[in-house]
Design an enzyme around this catalytic site. Sequence first.
Site, PDB file in Angstrom:
ATOM      1  N   GLY A 135       1.263  77.619  16.024  1.00 59.11           N
ATOM      2  CA  GLY A 135       1.342  79.010  14.918  1.00 59.11           C
ATOM      3  C   GLY A 135       0.097  78.850  14.177  1.00 59.11           C
ATOM      4  O   GLY A 135      -0.465  77.470  13.651  1.00 59.11           O
ATOM      5  N   VAL A 144       0.015  75.023  12.551  1.00 53.66           N
ATOM      6  CA  VAL A 144       1.294  74.277  12.897  1.00 53.66           C
ATOM      7  C   VAL A 144       1.089  73.899  14.216  1.00 53.66           C
ATOM      8  O   VAL A 144       0.842  74.309  15.058  1.00 53.66           O
ATOM      9  CB  VAL A 144       2.568  75.248  12.619  1.00 53.66           C
ATOM     10  CG1 VAL A 144       3.687  74.165  13.015  1.00 53.66           C
ATOM     11  CG2 VAL A 144       2.468  75.695  11.052  1.00 53.66           C
ATOM     12  N   ASP A 146       8.265  85.705   0.151  1.00 58.80           N
ATOM     13  CA  ASP A 146       7.563  86.077   1.288  1.00 58.80           C
ATOM     14  C   ASP A 146       8.398  85.817   2.600  1.00 58.80           C
ATOM     15  O   ASP A 146       8.122  85.465   3.482  1.00 58.80           O
ATOM     16  CB  ASP A 146       6.427  84.995   1.489  1.00 58.80           C
ATOM     17  CG  ASP A 146       5.372  85.462   2.475  1.00 58.80           C
ATOM     18  OD1 ASP A 146       5.195  86.795   2.791  1.00 58.80           O
ATOM     19  OD2 ASP A 146       4.515  84.613   3.164  1.00 58.80           O
ATOM     20  N   GLY A 170      -2.982  77.477   6.897  1.00 65.33           N
ATOM     21  CA  GLY A 170      -2.899  76.389   7.969  1.00 65.33           C
ATOM     22  C   GLY A 170      -2.250  76.671   9.252  1.00 65.33           C
ATOM     23  O   GLY A 170      -1.692  77.614   9.355  1.00 65.33           O
ATOM     24  N   GLY A 172      -0.978  79.980  10.220  1.00 65.22           N
ATOM     25  CA  GLY A 172      -0.361  80.783   9.013  1.00 65.22           C
ATOM     26  C   GLY A 172      -1.351  81.232   7.974  1.00 65.22           C
ATOM     27  O   GLY A 172      -2.637  80.938   8.254  1.00 65.22           O
ATOM     28  N   SER A 173      -1.377  81.429   6.640  1.00 67.19           N
ATOM     29  CA  SER A 173      -1.960  82.142   5.837  1.00 67.19           C
ATOM     30  C   SER A 173      -2.972  80.919   5.578  1.00 67.19           C
ATOM     31  O   SER A 173      -4.113  80.808   5.121  1.00 67.19           O
ATOM     32  CB  SER A 173      -1.413  82.705   4.458  1.00 67.19           C
ATOM     33  OG  SER A 173      -0.505  83.660   5.236  1.00 67.19           O
ATOM     34  N   LYS A 184       2.380  70.884  10.023  1.00 63.65           N
ATOM     35  CA  LYS A 184       1.507  72.059   9.274  1.00 63.65           C
ATOM     36  C   LYS A 184       0.374  71.508   8.725  1.00 63.65           C
ATOM     37  O   LYS A 184       0.598  70.823   7.478  1.00 63.65           O
ATOM     38  CB  LYS A 184       2.470  72.829   8.471  1.00 63.65           C
ATOM     39  CG  LYS A 184       1.688  74.070   7.879  1.00 63.65           C
ATOM     40  CD  LYS A 184       2.400  75.209   7.163  1.00 63.65           C
ATOM     41  CE  LYS A 184       1.595  76.423   6.691  1.00 63.65           C
ATOM     42  NZ  LYS A 184       2.448  77.292   6.265  1.00 63.65           N
TER      43      LYS A 184
END
Length: 559
Positions: free
Chosen positions: A249, A256, A377, A254, A251-252, A271
């Site tokens: 994955g 994972v 969030d 970094g 994300g905003s 992460k």
Amino acid sequence: MHSNFITGKIPYRIGKLNKLQVLQLSYNDFAGEIPASIGNHTQLSDLFLSGNNLQGIIPSTLKNCQRLSEIYLDRNDLTGDMPKQIFSITTLRVLNLGANSLVGSLPTEVGNSKSLQLLNVSDNKLSGEIPKSLDNCHSLEYLLIAGNFFQGAFPSLRALKGMLQMDISRNNFSGQIPKYLEKLRHLQYLNLSYNDFEEKVPQEGIFKNASAISVVGNKKLCGGNPVLLLPECPSKDATDGFSSTNLIGVGSYGSVYKGHLDHIMKIVAVKVLNLQRHGASKSLIVKCKALRNIRHRNLLKVLTVCSSIDFKGDDFKALVFDYMGNGNLEQWLHTSMDEQHQSKNLTLIQRLNIAIDVAFALNYLHTCCEKPIVHCDLKPSNILLDDDMNALVGDFGLAKFLSEVTSNGSLNATNSPGIIGTIGYVAPEYGMGNEVSTFGDIYSYGILLLEMFTGKKPTDEIFNGILSLHQFAKLALPERVMKIVDQNLLSVEFEGLNERQTHTNAKGKLEKCLISIITVGVVCSVISKKDRMDIEDATVKMQCIRDLYLGVGINDTNN
């Protein structure tokens, strides 16, 4: 007057020679202190005092000699700190302070010496970390800092492209050998011996020439040029070197990765923060503060935090979590097949269980912590699912602590006005500059419920400036709910039922359940925050809906 047998002290009155340009007294038997009057030599360009018995501190008055090009004070018995004032001399090319008894650290002001070509502080008693500002000494060719007590990871000095010799041996440096050293194409000699470097020795650049490097005395090193006779390196770290095959994955702040900790037979998620992204470091601090003292079965557990230097010499920060074998809710709601082409449809009970787990987590954050926490969030990609399909809320990078109860009973944060969260899930009052409150999470939870049971994202193209997911669901209550419900959900629930069952009691029970769920979602996501359902009430309501549904059971043909 170098290389004689002159004894005694350097006379203080030498400062009277105000036109002196070169002072060469090396390799004599001078003792005592270097007179502070030496700072009177404003025309001085070269100072040679090597190989004497000089004692005391290096006079800070040298800063007055703004034409100095070379300073040789090595092989004496000088003590005290390195005077940072020396580095204000912009013409300085050579600073040799080796073989003394200097203490303290290498001043960060060293970065002001843009003309410095040789820096020798070897065989002193200096300590601490090497300042990153050294990378500003673009003219540096010789870096000799061996035989001190320097420690920590060696910093990235990529800008020192003209480096010819580097000796950092006999210190306490740790971590990996920086990879950027491979790219210093002019480097002719590199001594890393007798430190605490670990893992694999690079193999490119100067590391190809085993006679030009020394790594002896680093017991944790492996691999590298076979001539070095080091042991083979074990298999790579948990994520196989952050291989793209282990990427699960982005994300905003970094990426994972899936990792295998073979020594304890555990799978983790790592992460890695993208520190080039503005706010990434702050996000890590927020996560740590938020998760430090909270424990709940529906909150994603952080196993450890890593803060170090990577193999390139750059800052490295990462969070290690328990691995969630079933990914995140976003994947289950909006991906019909996984990589193995297996169905990822969720049943009604699975969706109810997930929704209740999330409600439990929010209730804990809002009402059971020493200081209430607002997640800020909440969305499907931040809800992780373990092997048993239990839901855990994660990613606390935007979380806020609440410390004040307002007159109307809402809990407000002491800072952080403005829009906080993800478009579609963020509470509308945040866009008007209102302070963060628990009502913001309630709004996000309502939107989440509607998305889970309609299958539509709040940012779906059908939702324009007039129609929203909230309005879409509200307008369908109660008669048209079955029209807006996720068709994948209906297909799973009706699978295996015959035509008679589908059109009789089973369908009615399902419809009643869905009406109740959509109602909770709508009430939680109303525009006015004071009219939203309390998280405790929402939790109880969702549990009741599940219990009633299980009590009758859609597949219970006896009813």
